[in-house]
Design a protein around this motif. Structure first.
Motif, PDB file in Angstrom:
ATOM      1  N   PRO A 133      -5.749  -2.892  25.501  1.00  0.00           N
ATOM      2  CA  PRO A 133      -6.179  -4.320  24.928  1.00  0.00           C
ATOM      3  C   PRO A 133      -4.992  -5.068  24.474  1.00  0.00           C
ATOM      4  O   PRO A 133      -5.300  -6.269  24.576  1.00  0.00           O
ATOM      5  CB  PRO A 133      -6.692  -3.743  23.500  1.00  0.00           C
ATOM      6  N   LEU A 134      -3.916  -4.731  24.121  1.00  0.00           N
ATOM      7  CA  LEU A 134      -2.832  -5.252  23.941  1.00  0.00           C
ATOM      8  C   LEU A 134      -2.232  -6.079  25.289  1.00  0.00           C
ATOM      9  O   LEU A 134      -1.901  -7.299  25.233  1.00  0.00           O
ATOM     10  CB  LEU A 134      -1.646  -4.511  23.414  1.00  0.00           C
ATOM     11  N   ASP A 136      -3.963  -7.058  27.754  1.00  0.00           N
ATOM     12  CA  ASP A 136      -5.030  -8.185  28.138  1.00  0.00           C
ATOM     13  C   ASP A 136      -4.577  -9.230  27.197  1.00  0.00           C
ATOM     14  O   ASP A 136      -4.734 -10.349  27.586  1.00  0.00           O
ATOM     15  CB  ASP A 136      -6.317  -7.552  27.968  1.00  0.00           C
ATOM     16  N   GLU A 137      -4.493  -8.979  25.966  1.00  0.00           N
ATOM     17  CA  GLU A 137      -4.310 -10.130  24.776  1.00  0.00           C
ATOM     18  C   GLU A 137      -2.906 -10.960  25.139  1.00  0.00           C
ATOM     19  O   GLU A 137      -3.038 -12.013  25.293  1.00  0.00           O
ATOM     20  CB  GLU A 137      -4.105  -9.499  23.519  1.00  0.00           C
ATOM     21  N   LYS A 138      -1.944 -10.266  25.772  1.00  0.00           N
ATOM     22  CA  LYS A 138      -0.809 -10.797  26.063  1.00  0.00           C
ATOM     23  C   LYS A 138      -0.927 -11.542  27.309  1.00  0.00           C
ATOM     24  O   LYS A 138      -0.282 -12.783  27.446  1.00  0.00           O
ATOM     25  CB  LYS A 138       0.504  -9.948  26.089  1.00  0.00           C
ATOM     26  N   LEU A 141      -2.442 -14.991  26.516  1.00  0.00           N
ATOM     27  CA  LEU A 141      -1.453 -15.738  26.002  1.00  0.00           C
ATOM     28  C   LEU A 141      -0.663 -16.277  27.000  1.00  0.00           C
ATOM     29  O   LEU A 141      -0.538 -17.533  26.883  1.00  0.00           O
ATOM     30  CB  LEU A 141      -0.733 -14.952  24.914  1.00  0.00           C
TER      31      LEU A 141
END
Length: 205
Positions: A133-134, A136-138, A141
């Motif tokens: 999840p981290l 994918d989030e970054k 961004l």
């Protein structure tokens, strides 16, 4: 047992657990999970094998404990990638922090690499629940920054992979790096200068 005795006992337990984990980190990083024995950990820690088994059920519990401690530290530089910061500076700061970790925490890097090379039998759930999840989030961004023209377009996923590869190389292949850079007065500074130049040229619009 008095309160003072309880506190002393607790301090001794904490010290012994710390000794065991530090010894295990050293042995695991040198020999890998399969090549490590409780006898090796006990010898390195200066404790008896029964003493080790008083604090941990066995080699796997020690290994999992180390990996769990590592994950928070390992992911923190990616967590702190700031959406409000200057995009290029954020990426370069991330490169710098990963390089610093390779220099300061080489045993932890090799521990993590060894687990991944074995197919992540103990870290699989962490990779799915924490890292994915981290990641994918970054990546999303970084894509936003690229779409806005703040960074030159590349695949954010492979950008992060390349940052991991180029920084952790200095920990995971330290013995090779030491031989090849023999006599280099400031190898850490040389690596930093090169990687900053590399990623600046890749990403600067």
């Amino acid at each position: 047992m008095t309160q003072a005795q309880l506190k002393k006992s607790s301090r001794i337990q904490q010290r012994n657990r710390s000794l065991i984990l530090d010894a295990a980190l050293e042995v695991f990083s040198q020999h890998g999970y399969r090549g490590t024995t409780l006898d090796q950990i006990a010898e390195r820690a200066g404790l008896s094998k029964p003493n080790i088994l008083y604090y941990f059920e066995g080699k796997e519990e020690i290994h999992v404990t180390l990996l769990n401690q590592l994950m928070e530290t390992w992911l923190d530089p990616l967590v702190t990638l700031d959406p409000e910061g200057d995009p290029l500076s954020e990426i370069l700061n991330y490169v710098q922090r990963k390089l610093d970790m390779a220099h300061e925490l080489p045993r932890q890097s090799r521990l993590f690499a060894g687990e991944i090379l074995q197919g992540a039998p103990r870290m699989g759930p962490h990779l799915e629940a924490g890292l994915k999840p981290l990641f994918d989030e970054k990546c999303a961004l970084i894509q936003i920054w690229m779409d806005a023209g703040h960074l030159r377009p590349v695949d954010p996923r492979h950008l992060i992979f390349s940052i991991w590869a180029t920084t952790q190389h200095y920990a995971d292949f330290a013995s090779q790096v030491d031989v090849l850079l023999q006599g280099e007065p400031q190898p850490q500074q040389g690596a930093e200068d090169y990687l900053v130049t590399l990623f600046t040229r890749l990403l600067k619009p």
